[in-house]
Design an enzyme around this catalytic site. Structure first.
Site, PDB file in Angstrom:
ATOM      1  N   ASN A  83       0.879  -1.171   0.000  1.00 15.24           N
ATOM      2  CA  ASN A  83       0.000   0.000   0.000  1.00 15.24           C
ATOM      3  C   ASN A  83       0.915   1.217   0.000  1.00 15.24           C
ATOM      4  OD1 ASN A  83      -1.745   2.088   0.494  1.00 15.24           O
ATOM      5  ND2 ASN A  83      -2.779   1.089   2.208  1.00 15.24           N
ATOM      6  N   HIS A 103     -12.872   3.226  -0.048  1.00 16.39           N
ATOM      7  CA  HIS A 103     -12.819   2.250   1.063  1.00 16.39           C
ATOM      8  C   HIS A 103     -13.459   0.925   0.643  1.00 16.39           C
ATOM      9  CE1 HIS A 103     -12.808   5.596   4.393  1.00 16.39           C
ATOM     10  NE2 HIS A 103     -11.565   5.244   4.106  1.00 16.39           N
ATOM     11  N   ARG A 115     -11.714  15.880   7.240  1.00 17.83           N
ATOM     12  CA  ARG A 115     -12.512  16.221   6.047  1.00 17.83           C
ATOM     13  C   ARG A 115     -13.944  16.548   6.441  1.00 17.83           C
ATOM     14  NH1 ARG A 115     -11.111  10.890   2.832  1.00 17.83           N
ATOM     15  NH2 ARG A 115      -9.221  10.675   4.051  1.00 17.83           N
ATOM     16  N   GLU A 165      -7.753  -4.867   5.174  1.00 18.31           N
ATOM     17  CA  GLU A 165      -7.675  -4.603   3.738  1.00 18.31           C
ATOM     18  C   GLU A 165      -6.558  -5.405   3.081  1.00 18.31           C
ATOM     19  OE1 GLU A 165      -8.150  -0.407   5.136  1.00 18.31           O
ATOM     20  OE2 GLU A 165      -8.705  -0.085   3.057  1.00 18.31           O
ATOM     21  N   ARG A 222      -2.525  -1.914  -3.534  1.00 16.79           N
ATOM     22  CA  ARG A 222      -3.728  -1.120  -3.326  1.00 16.79           C
ATOM     23  C   ARG A 222      -3.649   0.086  -4.262  1.00 16.79           C
ATOM     24  NH1 ARG A 222      -4.979   3.493   0.946  1.00 16.79           N
ATOM     25  NH2 ARG A 222      -7.185   3.697   0.496  1.00 16.79           N
TER      26      ARG A 222
END
Ligand code: AMP
Length: 392
Positions: A7, A179, A238, A381, A90
């Site tokens: 990743n 996601h 965010r 993940e 990823r």
């Protein structure tokens, strides 16, 4: 089969090595602050953690150092880099091109590059990770697993914005969702736990970034992030959903530049903007100390989640389980309690003691007599990427 999962971010690189079909990784690690003088590699084999402070001027240097850790010395896990059969990457944005994992070739790389425009903060770093891995593991097959892919099953009425059609047809402006790897993983775990492959699930990923998805029969039907990862829930830094006119007001009368608006929405808003910290642990402590800003921030954070629960119960025409995951979702009992408050109408009833209890793995925190299950499922993940690589 040795599967190495990478990743690659703008200044960091996370990795795990799997000896498939064993789903426990042989090792995992993180290269941080690439390009700075204080770069550091944390490499973990079983319970043993090693830390190496060293100069890592580039992603290539970082991955080379990781390869040395994997192949050199008494603790070596592999004889040489050629023992890696598959590298799973990823990649954040797969646009409308990728609805699943892809074996990387020149055409796939060109498409990932095409998508730089839609994901300027993420895809270039992911792409760089692919090029470095191709050089370091020339014999391995390289696979891309996209954050957007799981949400490619959204119906068009869910992914389109009410803008002139040309902006979709020519500029590809639509909801993509992110996601996806995490939502897919926890939805799969939940359906297996319930023994119901057709389960109607709302998955709630609450980490630094936050998003929700409505999932039925393993297919994503809607999700809260949109064209970018800015939409939807209140996040660490965010804003989540916002009236678009706020941007016009910032850019016009208030004289903000594009750059300032981007920084504001991505890095200075969310819980940081509301409560002064992006870390929910700090917000929880401030709340306990009686801080009114923290109390309001948490109310807004939880209210938004509850609104989406209502919306997605409608999308799914019912609900079998709610799933909490990621840093906040897995650890913060107060957030879970607030997010499930006053939703008895939907069959959601939290069991306070089960919610507070800490235990590893999948947990059911709903009242035993409740109509709908509430589950906490640690996301993974990297494992999902390895599974998809193996399946491909
Ligand atoms: P993630 O993006 O999944 O790594 O989640 C990171 C976020 O999880 C951090 O910013 C924290 O706000 C939150 N977090 C981690 N541990 C805890 C905890 N024990 N309680 C509340 N929040 C936590």
């Amino acid at each position: 089969m040795n599967i190495f999962v990478v990743n690659s971010g703008s200044s960091s690189l996370k990795y795990q090595l799997f000896r498939w079909p064993d789903e426990q990784p042989l090792c995992s690690g993180l290269v941080e602050r690439i390009g700075s003088a204080q770069a550091e590699i944390t490499h973990q084999v079983g319970p043993a953690e090693q830390r190496h402070a060293l100069a890592v001027p580039s992603h290539e240097a970082g991955l080379r150092a990781v390869v040395r850790l994997l192949t050199d010395g008494p603790g070596a896990l592999l004889p040489d880099p050629a023992a890696v059969d598959v590298v799973g990457h990823r990649v954040v944005h797969g646009g409308e091109f990728f609805g699943g994992p892809a074996l990387i070739d020149a055409a796939v790389k060109a498409e990932i590059k095409e998508l730089f425009g839609l994901a300027p903060l993420h895809n270039p770093a992911n792409y760089q990770g692919i090029e470095v891995a191709e050089r370091l593991f020339p014999g391995a097959r390289q696979v891309a697993v996209f954050d957007t892919a799981f949400h490619q099953t959204l119906p068009e009425y869910a992914f389109r914005y009410a803008l002139p059609t040309a902006l979709y047809a020519e500029q590809r402006i639509r909801k993509y969702g992110f996601h996806g790897t995490s939502h897919q993983y926890v939805a799969g775990q939940a359906a297996a736990h319930l023994g119901n492959p057709d389960a109607r699930l709302i998955t709630i990923h609450l980490g630094n970034g936050c998003s929700m998805a409505a999932v039925r029969g393993g297919r994503s039907l809607d999700t809260s992030m949109g064209f970018s990862p800015l939409a939807g829930l209140v996040m660490g830094t965010r804003s989540g959903d916002l009236d678009p006119s706020v941007l016009l007001h910032l850019l016009g009368p208030l004289g903000y530049t594009m750059e300032q608006v981007s920084t504001l929405l991505n890095k200075e808003s969310g819980m940081l903007g509301l409560a002064g910290s992006n870390d929910l642990r700090d917000v929880g402590r401030a709340l306990a100390a009686g801080d009114a800003r923290a109390a309001l921030a948490l109310d807004i954070y939880a209210y938004r989640i509850r609104q989406y629960i209502g919306a997605y119960a409608a999308v799914l025409n019912g609900l079998d389980a709610l799933v909490f995951t990621a840093g906040v979702g897995e650890n913060d009992a107060l957030v879970r309690a607030r997010a499930c408050q006053n939703l008895e109408f939907f069959g959601l009833e939290l069991d306070a003691a089960r919610n507070e209890a800490r235990a590893p793995g999948l947990r059911d925190i709903s009242h035993p007599a409740a109509r709908v299950r509430i589950l906490v499922i640690p996301t993974n993940e990297e494992l999902e990427i390895a599974r998809q690589c193996a399946a491909l």
